[in-house]
Design an enzyme around this catalytic site. Structure first.
Site, PDB file in Angstrom:
ATOM      1  CD  GLU A   1      -9.817   8.605   7.765  1.00 34.08           C
ATOM      2  OE1 GLU A   1     -10.397   9.417   8.487  1.00 34.08           O
ATOM      3  OE2 GLU A   1     -10.356   8.105   6.760  1.00 34.08           O
TER       4      GLU A   1
ATOM      5  CB  CYS B   1      -7.661  -1.257   4.550  1.00 32.18           C
ATOM      6  SG  CYS B   1      -7.797  -0.214   3.129  1.00 32.18           S
TER       7      CYS B   1
ATOM      8  CB  CYS C   1      -4.647  10.004  -3.914  1.00 31.07           C
ATOM      9  SG  CYS C   1      -4.141   9.108  -5.401  1.00 31.07           S
TER      10      CYS C   1
ATOM     11  CB  CYS D   1     -10.213   7.946  -9.135  1.00 30.71           C
ATOM     12  SG  CYS D   1      -8.649   7.197  -9.623  1.00 30.71           S
TER      13      CYS D   1
ATOM     14  CB  CYS E   1     -11.501   7.948  -5.040  1.00 29.33           C
ATOM     15  SG  CYS E   1     -10.362   7.701  -3.666  1.00 29.33           S
TER      16      CYS E   1
ATOM     17  N   GLY F   1      -4.158   6.989  -0.975  1.00 31.77           N
ATOM     18  CA  GLY F   1      -2.960   7.132  -1.792  1.00 31.77           C
ATOM     19  C   GLY F   1      -2.737   6.052  -2.820  1.00 31.77           C
ATOM     20  CD  GLU F   2      -1.372   4.003  -7.458  1.00 33.44           C
ATOM     21  OE1 GLU F   2      -2.592   3.807  -7.562  1.00 33.44           O
ATOM     22  OE2 GLU F   2      -0.539   3.077  -7.483  1.00 33.44           O
TER      23      GLU F   2
ATOM     24  CB  SER G   1      -8.226   0.471  -9.216  1.00 30.84           C
ATOM     25  OG  SER G   1      -7.911   0.071  -7.904  1.00 30.84           O
ATOM     26  CG  LEU G   2     -10.109  -2.356 -15.735  1.00 32.64           C
ATOM     27  CD1 LEU G   2      -8.774  -1.919 -16.311  1.00 32.64           C
ATOM     28  CD2 LEU G   2     -10.506  -3.721 -16.301  1.00 32.64           C
ATOM     29  CG  HIS G   3     -12.605   1.439 -11.134  1.00 27.33           C
ATOM     30  ND1 HIS G   3     -13.031   0.509 -10.210  1.00 27.33           N
ATOM     31  CD2 HIS G   3     -11.528   2.055 -10.561  1.00 27.33           C
ATOM     32  CE1 HIS G   3     -12.260   0.581  -9.134  1.00 27.33           C
ATOM     33  NE2 HIS G   3     -11.347   1.488  -9.329  1.00 27.33           N
TER      34      HIS G   3
ATOM     35  CB  CYS H   1     -13.543   0.542  -0.922  1.00 30.25           C
ATOM     36  SG  CYS H   1     -12.620  -0.927  -0.836  1.00 30.25           S
TER      37      CYS H   1
HETATM   38  N1  SAH Z   1      -4.777   4.097  -5.177  1.00 33.20           N
HETATM   39  C1  SAH Z   1      -4.956   2.693  -5.140  1.00 33.20           C
HETATM   40  C2  SAH Z   1      -5.272   2.141  -3.772  1.00 33.20           C
HETATM   41  C3  SAH Z   1      -6.245   2.922  -2.920  1.00 33.20           C
HETATM   42  S1  SAH Z   1      -7.917   2.914  -3.448  1.00 33.20           S
HETATM   43  C4  SAH Z   1      -5.993   2.269  -6.163  1.00 33.20           C
HETATM   44  O1  SAH Z   1      -6.679   3.121  -6.709  1.00 33.20           O
HETATM   45  O2  SAH Z   1      -6.076   1.068  -6.412  1.00 33.20           O
HETATM   46  C5  SAH Z   1      -8.461   1.293  -2.988  1.00 33.20           C
HETATM   47  C6  SAH Z   1      -9.651   0.776  -3.778  1.00 33.20           C
HETATM   48  O3  SAH Z   1     -10.864   1.484  -3.439  1.00 33.20           O
HETATM   49  C7  SAH Z   1      -9.485   0.944  -5.266  1.00 33.20           C
HETATM   50  O4  SAH Z   1      -9.876  -0.213  -5.966  1.00 33.20           O
HETATM   51  C8  SAH Z   1     -10.411   2.086  -5.549  1.00 33.20           C
HETATM   52  O5  SAH Z   1     -10.760   2.134  -6.879  1.00 33.20           O
HETATM   53  C9  SAH Z   1     -11.561   1.800  -4.618  1.00 33.20           C
HETATM   54  N2  SAH Z   1     -12.441   2.946  -4.395  1.00 33.20           N
HETATM   55  C10 SAH Z   1     -12.093   4.260  -4.413  1.00 33.20           C
HETATM   56  N3  SAH Z   1     -13.173   5.025  -4.151  1.00 33.20           N
HETATM   57  C11 SAH Z   1     -14.216   4.196  -3.962  1.00 33.20           C
HETATM   58  C12 SAH Z   1     -15.594   4.391  -3.604  1.00 33.20           C
HETATM   59  N4  SAH Z   1     -16.083   5.594  -3.378  1.00 33.20           N
HETATM   60  N5  SAH Z   1     -16.374   3.291  -3.484  1.00 33.20           N
HETATM   61  C13 SAH Z   1     -15.864   2.042  -3.655  1.00 33.20           C
HETATM   62  N6  SAH Z   1     -14.578   1.810  -3.959  1.00 33.20           N
HETATM   63  C14 SAH Z   1     -13.754   2.863  -4.116  1.00 33.20           C
HETATM   64 FE1  SF4 Z   2      -5.981   7.761  -5.719  1.00 35.01          FE
HETATM   65 FE2  SF4 Z   2      -6.778   5.182  -5.716  1.00 35.01          FE
HETATM   66 FE3  SF4 Z   2      -8.445   7.155  -4.953  1.00 35.01          FE
HETATM   67 FE4  SF4 Z   2      -7.746   6.930  -7.520  1.00 35.01          FE
HETATM   68  S1  SF4 Z   2      -8.919   5.431  -6.311  1.00 35.01           S
HETATM   69  S2  SF4 Z   2      -7.826   8.838  -6.333  1.00 35.01           S
HETATM   70  S3  SF4 Z   2      -5.643   6.269  -7.341  1.00 35.01           S
HETATM   71  S4  SF4 Z   2      -6.585   6.564  -3.939  1.00 35.01           S
END
Ligand code: SAH
Ligand code: SF4
Length: 357
Positions: free
Chosen positions: A93, A106, A113, A117, A120, A163-164, A217-219, A338
């Protein structure tokens, strides 16, 4: 017979080598790139400034192959989600997010992936394979030609889809090279962003490989919580991640800064204490923090933080001098916000469903 080469995988540099090997002059690279990226012409036979024998040769040994659009979805706020068909029952997508003064695309870098996480949707699906440069670039070409008819333009590209990106370095860097190349998309380095959950060795290489912008992506501000939310933290904990960030900031000739993404999960990482910890962690770095309200997806186990909690969290960061934005949720009714991107992934990681509960 050798398989035909898809020239959408080639950067300017590799096209120079390709044409040299065919005994052609270097200006052929420029001509071909103009056909592809400026004229959207994908049929060698229509490239009329190529000699007939060259057109025939290219048709024999090469292709310019784009995936098909499987579906297009529209949200009321103008967000458009494209699903692209990649064969073998996989789909990726790509999401276009129009704003007043820019249009952000985007894009995805992998089918699924592997990093899992816990918040996600892509991570919940498992992993099938890396995308090729052509499949990454095709997302931009397809969206661009679709939007041109509607007088809309892509001004920014972010690797924040499925994906990463730093686990698919070669294809992603070649795609970045095309995104920045004036003969292709001609975007400035500030308008292209790689987002990573923190693949430290690749991050250390990134600084010397591509000048595009970086989002981390710290979180979570401590390893205990981050180990849980972003499992790759168990391998590359926060201290190592931040020292790789420092290396990125110190390298290159231009001044750099880093975006830090922080998804707001109610009762998990959104307390005042966690905001202070985050402020302390980032205080000395030239960073901008993006707070992302959690976007739910089927079977997700978290809730989005209350708007007042997000505001309070943001205020604490402000007070510590950290530039912070709260990202507006866009396109969520078509599952294109996101972290909601799921496409279709034939999971090869054999992780199964166990991590959703
Ligand atoms: N793998 C990479 C890029 C794809 S994710 C990464 O993790 O950075 C893109 C962004 O969306 C990241 O910052 C991720 O943490 C955030 N994200 C993932 N799942 C989410 C969700 N359910 N709600 C809001 N942001 C989310
Ligand atoms: Fe992969 Fe980024 Fe989603 Fe984590 S947040 S599972 S690294 S796509």
């Amino acid at each position: 017979m050798n398989e035909k080469q898809n020239l959408l995988n080639f950067t300017q540099q590799s096209l120079d080598i390709f044409f040299a090997e065919l005994g052609e002059k270097p200006y052929r690279t420029k001509q071909l790139m103009q056909w592809i990226y400026h004229q959207q012409e994908f049929d060698f036979n229509q490239m009329l400034n190529f000699s007939k024998p060259l057109r025939a040769k290219l048709s024999e040994i090469a292709t310019l192959e784009l995936p098909q659009i499987a579906s297009t979805n529209f949200a009321l706020d103008g967000v458009i989600k494209f699903a692209l068909e990649l064969g073998e029952n996989n789909q990726i997508e790509t999401v276009f997010i129009p704003e007043k003064e820019r249009g952000t695309l985007c894009i995805s870098s992998q089918v699924g992936c592997a990093l899992a996480c816990t918040f996600c949707a892509t991570g919940a699906q498992g992993f099938n394979r890396n995308l090729s440069t052509a499949e990454i670039i095709a997302q931009v070409l397809i969206a661009q030609s679709y939007l041109a008819d509607k007088n809309q333009r892509i001004s920014n590209v972010v690797f924040m889809g499925m994906g990463e990106p730093l686990l698919n370095e070669q294809a992603v860097y070649a795609a970045c090279s095309l995104l920045l190349d004036d003969l292709a998309f001609g975007l400035s380095r500030r308008k292209v962003t790689i987002s990573t959950s923190g693949v430290v060795p690749a991050l250390e290489r990134m600084a010397d490989t591509t000048p595009v912008s970086l989002a981390i992506s710290l979180h979570a501000a401590d390893d205990k919580l981050r180990d849980e939310l972003v499992p790759i933290n168990q391998k590359y904990p926060i201290k190592k991640l931040l020292s790789a960030c420092q290396k990125y900031l110190n390298s290159g000739t231009q001044q750099r800064h880093i975006f830090f993404e922080y998804v707001m999960l109610a009762g998990v990482n959104d307390s005042a204490e966690q905001a202070k910890k985050l402020a302390k962690l980032l205080q000395k770095l030239p960073v901008k923090v993006n707070l992302i309200p959690f976007n739910p997806f089927p079977q997700s186990r978290y809730q989005t933080s209350e708007a007042t909690t997000i505001k309070a969290f943001q205020d604490i960061l402000f007070k510590h001098g950290i530039r912070t934005m709260t990202r507006r949720t866009r396109g969520d009714e078509i599952a294109s916000a996101c972290g909601q991107l799921a496409g279709k992934v034939v999971d090869k990681s054999k992780r199964g469903d166990d991590r959703r509960h």
